[in-house]
Scaffold this motif. Structure first.
Motif, short mmCIF file in Angstrom:
data_model
loop_
_atom_site.label_atom_id
_atom_site.label_comp_id
_atom_site.label_asym_id
_atom_site.label_seq_id
_atom_site.Cartn_x
_atom_site.Cartn_y
_atom_site.Cartn_z
N LEU A 134 0.83 -1.21 0.00
CA LEU A 134 0.00 0.00 0.00
C LEU A 134 0.87 1.26 0.00
O LEU A 134 0.52 2.28 -0.60
CB LEU A 134 -0.88 -0.02 1.26
CG LEU A 134 -2.06 0.93 1.31
CD1 LEU A 134 -3.00 0.69 0.14
CD2 LEU A 134 -2.81 0.76 2.62
N ASN A 138 2.47 2.68 -3.81
CA ASN A 138 1.61 3.85 -3.97
C ASN A 138 2.15 4.79 -5.04
O ASN A 138 3.35 5.03 -5.14
CB ASN A 138 1.55 4.59 -2.63
CG ASN A 138 0.42 5.59 -2.57
OD1 ASN A 138 0.43 6.58 -3.27
ND2 ASN A 138 -0.55 5.32 -1.73
N ASP A 334 -3.28 9.77 1.16
CA ASP A 334 -3.97 8.83 0.28
C ASP A 334 -5.18 8.22 1.00
O ASP A 334 -5.15 7.97 2.20
CB ASP A 334 -2.97 7.74 -0.09
CG ASP A 334 -3.50 6.80 -1.12
OD1 ASP A 334 -3.32 7.09 -2.31
OD2 ASP A 334 -4.13 5.80 -0.73
N LYS A 335 -6.24 7.98 0.24
CA LYS A 335 -7.47 7.42 0.83
C LYS A 335 -7.24 6.10 1.54
O LYS A 335 -7.83 5.82 2.59
CB LYS A 335 -8.51 7.19 -0.28
CG LYS A 335 -9.49 8.32 -0.44
CD LYS A 335 -10.73 7.79 -1.15
CE LYS A 335 -11.52 8.95 -1.74
NZ LYS A 335 -10.83 9.53 -2.92
N ALA A 336 -6.39 5.27 0.95
CA ALA A 336 -6.18 3.96 1.54
C ALA A 336 -5.37 4.08 2.83
O ALA A 336 -5.66 3.42 3.83
CB ALA A 336 -5.46 3.06 0.55
N ILE A 362 -11.80 -1.75 6.43
CA ILE A 362 -10.82 -2.05 5.40
C ILE A 362 -11.14 -3.43 4.84
O ILE A 362 -11.01 -4.45 5.52
CB ILE A 362 -9.40 -2.03 6.01
CG1 ILE A 362 -9.12 -0.63 6.59
CG2 ILE A 362 -8.36 -2.42 4.97
CD1 ILE A 362 -7.91 -0.58 7.50
N VAL A 384 -9.90 2.35 -3.42
CA VAL A 384 -8.69 3.02 -2.91
C VAL A 384 -7.51 2.85 -3.85
O VAL A 384 -6.46 3.41 -3.61
CB VAL A 384 -8.30 2.48 -1.53
CG1 VAL A 384 -9.36 2.80 -0.52
CG2 VAL A 384 -8.03 0.99 -1.60
N GLY A 388 -8.23 5.24 -8.19
CA GLY A 388 -9.42 5.58 -7.39
C GLY A 388 -10.10 6.85 -7.85
O GLY A 388 -9.61 7.58 -8.70
N ASN A 416 -9.14 -3.49 -2.80
CA ASN A 416 -9.32 -2.20 -3.48
C ASN A 416 -10.39 -1.33 -2.83
O ASN A 416 -10.68 -0.26 -3.32
CB ASN A 416 -9.67 -2.45 -4.95
CG ASN A 416 -9.57 -1.19 -5.78
OD1 ASN A 416 -8.71 -0.35 -5.53
ND2 ASN A 416 -10.47 -1.03 -6.74
N TYR A 417 -10.97 -1.81 -1.72
CA TYR A 417 -12.11 -1.05 -1.19
C TYR A 417 -12.03 -0.79 0.32
O TYR A 417 -11.47 -1.57 1.08
CB TYR A 417 -13.42 -1.81 -1.49
CG TYR A 417 -13.71 -1.90 -2.96
CD1 TYR A 417 -14.31 -0.84 -3.64
CD2 TYR A 417 -13.36 -3.04 -3.68
CE1 TYR A 417 -14.55 -0.92 -5.00
CE2 TYR A 417 -13.60 -3.12 -5.04
CZ TYR A 417 -14.20 -2.06 -5.70
OH TYR A 417 -14.44 -2.13 -7.03
N ILE A 418 -12.59 0.35 0.68
CA ILE A 418 -12.91 0.62 2.09
C ILE A 418 -14.38 0.99 2.13
O ILE A 418 -14.97 1.38 1.12
CB ILE A 418 -12.07 1.78 2.68
CG1 ILE A 418 -12.28 3.06 1.86
CG2 ILE A 418 -10.60 1.41 2.77
CD1 ILE A 418 -11.75 4.31 2.52
#
Lengths: 488, 338
Positions: A134, A138, A334-336, A362, A384, A388, A416-418
């Protein structure tokens, strides 16, 4: 509600104010308001709507004359628009502000330690607190920063934290802005305008001042200049007069009393940065750059960019110039990475986060995925990944088919998602075409870090001018409010 | 009480050195404002001095003063009030039109926003927005004089606000350089075109039509009343040329403009220790000396046109030398600096 009803009965301006079931910054709070806030309410209540509109028109005319605008790019040309400004302030009490301030300082501390770590020992990755991929994979992770020591360990000198308040009035972090947060000029200009055109509203109130921002920022940027420079030359680097935020660049350069430069004003010779003046080349030590990483130096990043300075990164790596903010800070906002921020704070500071994130699940983690799948119709799901931005699902507004489709996607690529619950943002009374109505607001406090972190009291309150809208962005019809912090 | 220093520090602590780009923009801001004012003046005077019998006569002189014959006649067959006024006020494709110049003023003002006073910016912001929006409806025959008056007034308001609010440092000096170089340039154009091209053949020097044209020249230069005060009986071409070139009291005369350019360059060299001023100072001084040493009669005898032409070439050289000294092309400076 009774609180609100009392206020409404008291008066003219709020007589028709209908607070939906949200936390209202002014009229429907959970606490017993301090005298200062009560005073603002009472004074506002006595305002006549026509008079308020007259003042609002005067404010707008003044902003227009001053050319305090942001640029909207349409198909054919760039148009300068005045950022809509609402004359009803948003008021924060002293304890509320104390909480926000400590929370922001804590967050900045953690972010700076995190950035230092991921560009050096990478302890946090080895300890498995945050997935290495991550961070290292990035798009904002910058190889040029690996192993580089920045003065004072400060990566994020200027930080904007986007906060919202939920139904209970709790502050929640929505987003960190650790690259080039903008909007602070509106905070200072809006205050000037309020004091000039609504003097009867602020009179006698003990408000925390905002005009320290320029000197504080200048001092911080001088503090982090390369060692051994007695009297560092600080400059502000702007993409130029066609940039949407050019007004802010001008404003900040003036508040700091420093030159506003463009890339073509700077040159690098023997690893040192100079600016072109009528007296020849003069050294530059500290650069507040309002230019994204990609445009800074065509020798290292985008070779086609004419906005930056060839050789700047080399000068930076040699320690001859300071960049604020540092390069590669995008990893931290970053969103993640955001989802891991509470763990990052605990990891580096051994403290509980003072400001909590919006509850975030998460999906890369089994329990996060299970929860998301089970509660999809109540959640907002955000991708994320590097690409994104699209592919958002707003559960309560989705059809059964869309929900089912999304469940498939989640199972196929959970990492790939939150997901987050839908937040009922707080509202603030706002002058609207039909009268004073409730509109959703957020808050962006600005933190300046040199040897220590200072937070500008208040920050930018953005307001969604469309009824029911949660979108406060200026490009999407949002406006601004003056944010008052009561000193006691 | 604070002590008054004999030599006040001439610079702001954070802005010790003026960026080259700022100096360039300051100079051009002043030049464009001066040019807009001159253009408005010229159009207004032309509009009020044309023959009643033929409203379109005389408009070609505006084109010739600005040396725009080629570009103008590419677009228009004849020089009438409508075509000339359109070309010089509202034509966005003509870089010398007022809407185009207003756009340049705006861009320079935006560049200089960190430097100029809020009062200056507010006025320029409103003025340029208005001027950039001028269209065919604003320049009808009935409104032309009102429009020109407003343009002149806005320019003069700008100069007044600047005089009263712009911080006196290097930027101010570059502003004065631009303003006075532009004035010098305009006055020589005005004299040149009158003396050699305005007089229709068959009319003699000193005839009625000749004198009325000289009166327009004086009015175009805002010199009519000043001239009357100084030389109430002496309305002769030589006296008028002499007044516009050599009178030290008239603010727009060539000698006044050059004196100002000289003293500004002297301040940049002295107070601000800017190298490179020497050769430019010498060039300006040479101009001033030749102007002072010759009588108007000498100048006219040897050829007024040739003299005006020479002065204009010298002014261009001065402009180029200033650019080379203070905002040299990037590649050149990268070699010489360091």
């Amino acid at each position: 509600m009774s609180d609100m009803k009392m206020a409404a009965q008291a008066a003219g301006l709020f007589a028709t104010y209908d607070v939906p079931d949200f936390f209202c910054e002014l009229l429907n709070r959970k606490d017993i308001p301090p005298p200062g806030l009560q005073q603002v309410r009472d004074r506002l209540a006595r305002f006549d709507l026509a008079e308020l509109r007259r003042r609002a028109a005067a404010v707008e005319a003044q902003f227009y004359r001053l050319g305090i605008t942001f640029t909207v790019y349409s198909d054919r040309e760039a148009i300068d628009r005045v950022l809509p400004f609402d004359v009803i302030p948003r008021v924060l009490t002293a304890p509320e502000w104390d909480h926000v301030e400590r929370g922001v300082q804590q967050r900045v501390r953690a972010i700076n330690l995190f950035l230092h770590d991921i560009y050096h020992e990478r302890r946090i990755l080895r300890d498995g607190v945050i997935p290495a991929q991550l961070v290292l994979g990035n798009a904002n992770y910058c190889q040029a920063m690996v192993g580089l020591d920045v003065p004072g360990g400060v990566y994020v000198h200027i930080n904007g934290t986007d906060l919202v308040r939920d139904r209970d009035g709790r502050f929640l972090v929505l987003e960190d802005n650790a690259r080039t947060p903008s909007g602070v000029s509106y905070v200072l200009e809006d205050r000037q305008m309020m004091l000039r055109l609504m003097p009867d509203l602020a009179s006698g109130l003990d408000l925390r001042p905002v005009d320290e921002y320029g000197p504080r920022l200048h001092r911080a940027l001088a503090e982090v200049a390369p060692a051994g420079v007695d009297d560092p030359q600080v400059v502000l680097l702007s993409p130029g007069i066609y940039n949407a935020a050019y007004f802010e660049h001008v404003f900040l350069a003036r508040e700091m009393g420093i030159p506003l430069v463009e890339g073509r004003d700077l040159t690098v010779e023997d690893g040192r940065v100079y600016m072109r003046t009528v007296a020849g080349l003069r050294p530059v030590h500290s650069i507040y750059r309002r230019l994204n990483d990609d445009f800074l130096d065509p020798q290292v990043f985008n070779p086609d960019s004419l906005l930056g300075v060839p050789g700047l990164v080399d000068a930076y790596r040699r320690g001859n110039v300071t960049l604020a903010n540092a390069i590669g800070t995008g990893v931290a906002d970053d969103k993640a990475v955001y989802a891991y921020m509470p763990r990052i704070i605990r990891y580096y500071l051994d403290e509980e986060p003072i400001l909590t994130n919006v509850e975030t699940h998460i999906c890369a983690e089994p329990e996060g995925l299970a929860y998301t799948l089970a509660n999809l119709e109540h959640l907002v799901v955000k991708p994320v990944g590097e690409s994104g931005g699209y592919g958002l699902l707003i559960g309560p507004h989705a059809t059964q088919a869309e929900l089912e489709d999304f469940r498939g996607r989640l199972r196929a690529d959970p990492a790939n998602y939150i997901s987050q619950p839908v937040i009922s943002l707080s509202v603030s009374p706002t002058l609207c075409p039909a009268g004073v109505e409730a509109r959703h607001v957020d808050l962006r406090p600005f933190a300046v870090t040199g040897r220590e972190t200072w937070v500008l009291p208040g920050g930018l309150s953005r307001v969604a001018l469309r009824k029911g809208s949660l979108v406060v962005n200026s490009s999407q019809g949002g406006g601004a409010k003056d944010t008052w912090v009561l000193a006691s | 009480m604070t002590q008054v220093s004999v030599f006040p520090t001439p610079v702001l602590p954070g802005l010790r050195n003026l960026l080259s780009r700022y100096a360039e923009s300051t100079m051009w801001l002043a030049r464009y404002m001066e040019r807009i004012e001159n253009m408005a003046r010229l159009i207004e005077v032309t509009g009020t001095s044309v023959h009643a019998s033929n409203l379109d006569a005389g408009w070609d002189s505006v084109i010739r003063i600005n040396a725009d014959e080629d570009t103008f006649f590419l677009r228009h067959k004849v020089a009438t009030e409508r075509t000339v006024v359109g070309f010089y006020i509202t034509d966005p494709d003509n870089p010398d039109s007022i809407v185009s110049m207003a756009r340049c003023v705006r861009e320079n003002a935006r560049v200089l926003r960190p430097l100029i006073s809020t009062e200056m910016w507010m006025h320029l912001n409103m003025f340029t927005r208005w001027a950039m929006d001028l269209g065919p409806d604003d320049v009808g025959a009935g409104y032309l004089s009102t429009l020109c008056t407003r343009l002149k007034q806005d320019c003069q308001t700008h100069f007044g606000i600047t005089e009263g609010t712009l911080y006196r440092d290097q930027a101010w000096l570059f502003y004065l350089l631009g303003k006075n170089l532009e004035r010098a340039d305009q006055i020589t154009r005005l004299i040149d075109i009158k003396y050699h091209t305005l007089l229709p053949s068959g009319e003699g020097v000193g005839s009625d039509i000749d004198m009325s044209q000289w009166t327009s020249v004086l009015r175009s230069a805002a010199a009519y009343h000043a001239f009357r005060r100084v030389l109430p009986e002496g309305m002769t071409p030589a006296n008028i040329v002499g007044f516009l070139l050599k009178n030290d009291g008239f603010p727009r005369s060539l000698s006044t403009s050059l004196r100002c350019v000289y003293s500004v360059l002297g301040s940049l060299a002295g107070e601000y220790r800017l190298r490179h001023c020497g050769p430019i100072l010498e060039r300006v001084e040479e101009l001033r000396v030749t102007l002072a040493e010759q009588t108007v009669e000498d100048i006219i005898l040897r050829g007024l046109h040739e003299y005006m032409d020479w002065i204009q070439r010298e002014l261009r050289l001065i402009q180029n030398e200033i650019a080379g000294a203070f905002w040299p092309p990037v590649a050149v400076q990268a070699v010489s600096g360091g």
